[in-house]
Design a protein around this motif. Structure first.
Motif, PDB file in Angstrom:
ATOM      1  N   ASP A   1       0.736   4.468  -2.527  1.00 40.87           N
ATOM      2  CA  ASP A   1       0.639   5.866  -2.099  1.00 40.87           C
ATOM      3  C   ASP A   1       1.725   6.710  -2.754  1.00 40.87           C
ATOM      4  O   ASP A   1       1.480   7.839  -3.185  1.00 40.87           O
ATOM      5  N   ILE A   2       2.922   6.164  -2.828  1.00 39.46           N
ATOM      6  CA  ILE A   2       4.034   6.884  -3.461  1.00 39.46           C
ATOM      7  C   ILE A   2       3.742   7.108  -4.944  1.00 39.46           C
ATOM      8  O   ILE A   2       3.969   8.198  -5.469  1.00 39.46           O
TER       9      ILE A   2
ATOM     10  N   LYS B   1       0.825  -1.198   0.000  1.00 41.98           N
ATOM     11  CA  LYS B   1       0.000   0.000   0.000  1.00 41.98           C
ATOM     12  C   LYS B   1       0.866   1.259   0.000  1.00 41.98           C
ATOM     13  O   LYS B   1       0.534   2.252  -0.635  1.00 41.98           O
ATOM     14  N   ASN B   2       2.001   1.226   0.702  1.00 45.33           N
ATOM     15  CA  ASN B   2       2.902   2.369   0.748  1.00 45.33           C
ATOM     16  C   ASN B   2       3.409   2.704  -0.655  1.00 45.33           C
ATOM     17  O   ASN B   2       3.511   3.864  -1.018  1.00 45.33           O
TER      18      ASN B   2
END
Length: 107
Positions: free
Chosen positions: A6-7, A2-3
């Motif tokens: 987001d990036i 998920k990170n």
């Protein structure tokens, strides 16, 4: 994972904002002057020359070199003002984005 998503989403937002800022730069106009206003060059903040205005008193064949110098000075003045306007707009855009401290965009 998920990170990373987001990036990627943040990078896409940065790219969209950069495109908007670049488009806006072509609508901002600056005026370069030389010879106390005898020669004026109007340009966009992107550096596109829009108009050149030369005082009729300079249109004398014997003053050709002076006119050329004044045109160069007016172009350089317009370019410097265009660069300043561009930097100002890019700083506004960059400050509005959620970027980590110290992160600089390539411009």
């Amino acid at each position: 994972m998920k990170n990373l998503q987001d990036i990627m989403k943040a990078a896409q937002n940065v790219q969209e904002e950069l495109q908007k800022a670049q488009a806006k730069l072509d609508t901002i106009e600056v005026m370069g002057t030389a010879g106390g206003g005898l020669v004026n060059v109007r340009a966009s903040a992107k550096g596109r020359i829009i108009k050149i205005d030369i005082d009729p008193s300079l249109l004398v064949p014997d003053d050709k070199e002076m006119l050329e110098d004044l045109l160069a000075a007016a172009f350089n003045d317009a370019r410097a003002k265009a660069d300043a306007a561009s930097n100002e707009e890019m700083q506004k855009m960059q400050s509005a984005l959620p970027l980590p401290p110290g992160f600089k965009l390539p411009f």
